[in-house]
Enzyme design. Structure first.
Site, PDB file in Angstrom:
ATOM      1  N   ARG A  53       0.695  -0.828   0.059  1.00 50.28           N
ATOM      2  CA  ARG A  53       0.070  -0.048  -0.026  1.00 50.28           C
ATOM      3  C   ARG A  53       0.882   1.158   0.390  1.00 50.28           C
ATOM      4  NH1 ARG A  53       2.157   1.518   3.424  1.00 50.28           N
ATOM      5  NH2 ARG A  53       0.732   3.543   3.546  1.00 50.28           N
ATOM      6  N   GLY A  54       0.667   2.368  -0.017  1.00 53.62           N
ATOM      7  CA  GLY A  54       1.211   3.980  -0.531  1.00 53.62           C
ATOM      8  C   GLY A  54       1.529   3.962  -2.113  1.00 53.62           C
ATOM      9  N   ALA A  55       1.306   4.851  -2.084  1.00 50.79           N
ATOM     10  CA  ALA A  55       0.384   5.388  -3.602  1.00 50.79           C
ATOM     11  C   ALA A  55       1.778   4.699  -4.201  1.00 50.79           C
ATOM     12  CB  ALA A  55       0.392   7.037  -3.361  1.00 50.79           C
ATOM     13  N   ARG A  90      -7.434  -0.124  -6.933  1.00 52.33           N
ATOM     14  CA  ARG A  90      -7.961   1.110  -5.551  1.00 52.33           C
ATOM     15  C   ARG A  90      -7.795   1.666  -6.612  1.00 52.33           C
ATOM     16  NH1 ARG A  90      -4.252   1.499  -0.359  1.00 52.33           N
ATOM     17  NH2 ARG A  90      -5.901   2.192   0.163  1.00 52.33           N
ATOM     18  N   GLN A 204      -1.946   3.035   9.786  1.00 53.61           N
ATOM     19  CA  GLN A 204      -0.657   2.531   9.168  1.00 53.61           C
ATOM     20  C   GLN A 204      -0.008   3.414  10.029  1.00 53.61           C
ATOM     21  OE1 GLN A 204      -3.631   3.108   7.866  1.00 53.61           O
ATOM     22  NE2 GLN A 204      -4.013   2.794   5.285  1.00 53.61           N
ATOM     23  N   ASP A 245      -1.685  10.522  -1.998  1.00 58.66           N
ATOM     24  CA  ASP A 245      -1.954   9.724  -2.916  1.00 58.66           C
ATOM     25  C   ASP A 245      -2.674  10.009  -4.490  1.00 58.66           C
ATOM     26  OD1 ASP A 245      -2.761   8.507  -0.226  1.00 58.66           O
ATOM     27  OD2 ASP A 245      -2.856   6.674  -1.927  1.00 58.66           O
ATOM     28  N   ASN A 255      -5.143  12.658   0.665  1.00 53.61           N
ATOM     29  CA  ASN A 255      -4.526  11.587   1.493  1.00 53.61           C
ATOM     30  C   ASN A 255      -5.382  11.438   2.642  1.00 53.61           C
ATOM     31  OD1 ASN A 255      -1.483  11.131   2.078  1.00 53.61           O
ATOM     32  ND2 ASN A 255      -1.700  11.687   4.198  1.00 53.61           N
ATOM     33  N   LYS A 256      -4.395   9.841   2.599  1.00 56.66           N
ATOM     34  CA  LYS A 256      -5.677   9.624   3.589  1.00 56.66           C
ATOM     35  C   LYS A 256      -6.834   9.777   4.668  1.00 56.66           C
ATOM     36  CE  LYS A 256      -5.744   5.912   4.219  1.00 56.66           C
ATOM     37  NZ  LYS A 256      -6.205   5.031   3.614  1.00 56.66           N
TER      38      LYS A 256
HETATM   39  O1  MRU Z   1      -4.467   3.052   2.422  1.00 55.91           O
HETATM   40  P1  MRU Z   1      -3.090   3.457   1.965  1.00 55.91           P
HETATM   41  O2  MRU Z   1      -2.241   2.742   3.316  1.00 55.91           O
HETATM   42  O3  MRU Z   1      -2.641   2.808   0.992  1.00 55.91           O
HETATM   43  O4  MRU Z   1      -2.700   5.146   2.027  1.00 55.91           O
HETATM   44  C1  MRU Z   1      -1.363   5.696   1.623  1.00 55.91           C
HETATM   45  C2  MRU Z   1      -1.753   6.995   2.394  1.00 55.91           C
HETATM   46  O5  MRU Z   1      -2.168   7.781   2.587  1.00 55.91           O
HETATM   47  C3  MRU Z   1      -0.014   7.940   2.578  1.00 55.91           C
HETATM   48  O6  MRU Z   1      -0.143   8.664   3.267  1.00 55.91           O
HETATM   49  C4  MRU Z   1      -0.064   7.749   0.579  1.00 55.91           C
HETATM   50  O7  MRU Z   1      -0.446   7.079  -0.057  1.00 55.91           O
HETATM   51  C5  MRU Z   1       1.292   8.321   0.858  1.00 55.91           C
HETATM   52  S1  MRU Z   1       2.814   8.152   0.388  1.00 55.91           S
HETATM   53  C6  MRU Z   1       3.881   8.115   0.311  1.00 55.91           C
END
Ligand code: MRU
Length: 367
Positions: A53-55, A90, A204, A245, A255-256
């Site tokens: 996970r993470g963009a 996603r 997370q 993201d 973002n999250k």
């Molecule tokens: O749902 P996730 O865990 O994939 O969300 C991740 C985030 O929101 C991060 O802050 C974002 O992807 C930036 S990661 C370098």
């Protein structure tokens, strides 16, 4: 970055097994497991259920997913189907689309028999580039942190940074986005204290950011998401850094979930609020982030349940609200550009506004 003294990336091509190895993030922090992707379906499943996970990491995984699909069937039809499957996993992180398009662009110039080899080469290059990009984000972010620390040092023991979710090396191939400047500052000898937002519902922050920071020996303290405003009001935060993201061409940052209230609290308390992101996270097709960025809605059970390890060392999930309580699970929110102090990219730090970003776009298009 290192795990028990050994250097790891979050994802890599494993020559021996001819598969794509990744750290299973659903097992962290209580168990460190490497798993392998052997097929397109494995890659799509890992993204969907957040083993990765993470963009930026979602993007790199999708690129390898394309390769795995072409390895099984190198036809244009299989390429098209693979892209559709991966894009459906996603919806919010735009790096997924970016990586697939980059790989497909390379394939467009490639005749039949070489397609699989080229796909692997490009997927590996995307992963390699991500490492360099994130390290450069770290260097530019370090400059911001050094400036803040210059004003604070001598008056307090450490530079106090607040972060939300996990935008560390686990969210990328290595280094991270928001945490890359933190790692660089730590290595440069700036004493750091990180406030880690727990980041409900999937935690997370509690599970991944806390684990990463501990592994690097960086001082940190976990807080519930709703405490971030409080620590800011108390004067305990010098700077916030988060990841993104998807960022619109005008500078709105998705973002999250929970990032927006954190940015509001930062503004109310005159605390710099930085967003660290690779330029591949900017969606040049979108102008108004609030209206146009698709927000992922996940299973409501994630809101109703918490999981963790029991005293006996067993992983368990328990339900919190009464059975049948309806819940909504919005995974991301949008922070409007006026709340953002700066966008830290691999190209330098940019003001979050359409004019600055159009200059950045011109710079990128010239190459
Ligand atoms: O749902 P996730 O865990 O994939 O969300 C991740 C985030 O929101 C991060 O802050 C974002 O992807 C930036 S990661 C370098």
């Amino acid at each position: 970055m290192k795990v028990d003294g050994q250097a790891y990336r979050s994802l890599w091509f494993d020559e021996a097994s001819e598969s794509v190895a990744f750290i299973d993030q659903n097992k962290l922090p209580h168990s460190f497991r490497i798993d392998h992707l052997q097929s397109l379906e494995d890659a799509a499943e890992a993204i969907l259920h957040m083993g990765v996970r993470g963009a930026p990491l979602i993007g790199a995984t999708a690129a390898f997913g394309m390769y795995l699909a072409l390895r099984a069937d190198p036809s244009p039809h299989s390429e098209e189907q693979a892209a559709r499957t991966l894009l459906a996993t996603r919806p919010t992180a735009v790096n997924l689309r970016w990586a697939i398009e980059r790989l497909r662009e390379r394939l467009r110039q490639t005749p039949g028999p070489e397609r699989t080899a080229i796909a692997l080469e490009e997927a590996r290059q995307i992963a390699e580039d991500d490492v360099k990009t994130c390290e450069a984000i770290g260097d530019h972010g370090l400059t911001c942190l050094e400036k803040i620390w210059k004003e604070k040092s001598g008056k307090q023991e450490a530079l106090r940074i607040l972060t939300h979710c996990n935008a560390g090396w686990l969210a990328t191939v290595d280094w991270g986005t928001a945490l890359a400047p933190v790692y660089k500052a730590h290595r440069a000898g700036i004493p750091i204290q990180v406030w880690v937002d727990e980041t409900r519902p999937r935690s997370q922050g509690a599970k991944l950011t806390a684990w990463e920071l501990a592994a690097e020996g960086i001082a940190h303290k976990l807080i519930v998401d709703s405490a971030s405003g409080h620590v800011m009001q108390r004067g305990l935060v010098d700077c916030c850094i988060v990841g993104s993201d998807r960022t619109s061409a005008s500078g709105d940052v998705c973002n999250k979930i929970g990032t927006y209230p954190t940015a509001l609290a930062a503004r109310d308390n005159e605390i710099p609020f930085y967003v660290a992101l690779p330029t591949s996270t900017i969606d040049w097709e979108i102008d108004d982030g609030l209206r146009e960025i698709p927000i992922e809605e996940r299973d409501a059970n994630e809101v109703c349940e918490v999981s963790g390890i029991t005293a006996a060392g067993k992983m368990e999930t328990v339900r919190v609200p009464p059975l049948g309580t309806p819940a909504a699970n919005y995974a991301f929110d949008v922070t409007p550009r006026h709340l953002v102090s700066g966008l830290i990219t691999e190209r330098g730090v940019f003001t979050a506004n359409p004019t600055e970003l159009s200059l950045l776009k011109k710079q990128l298009n010239r190459e």
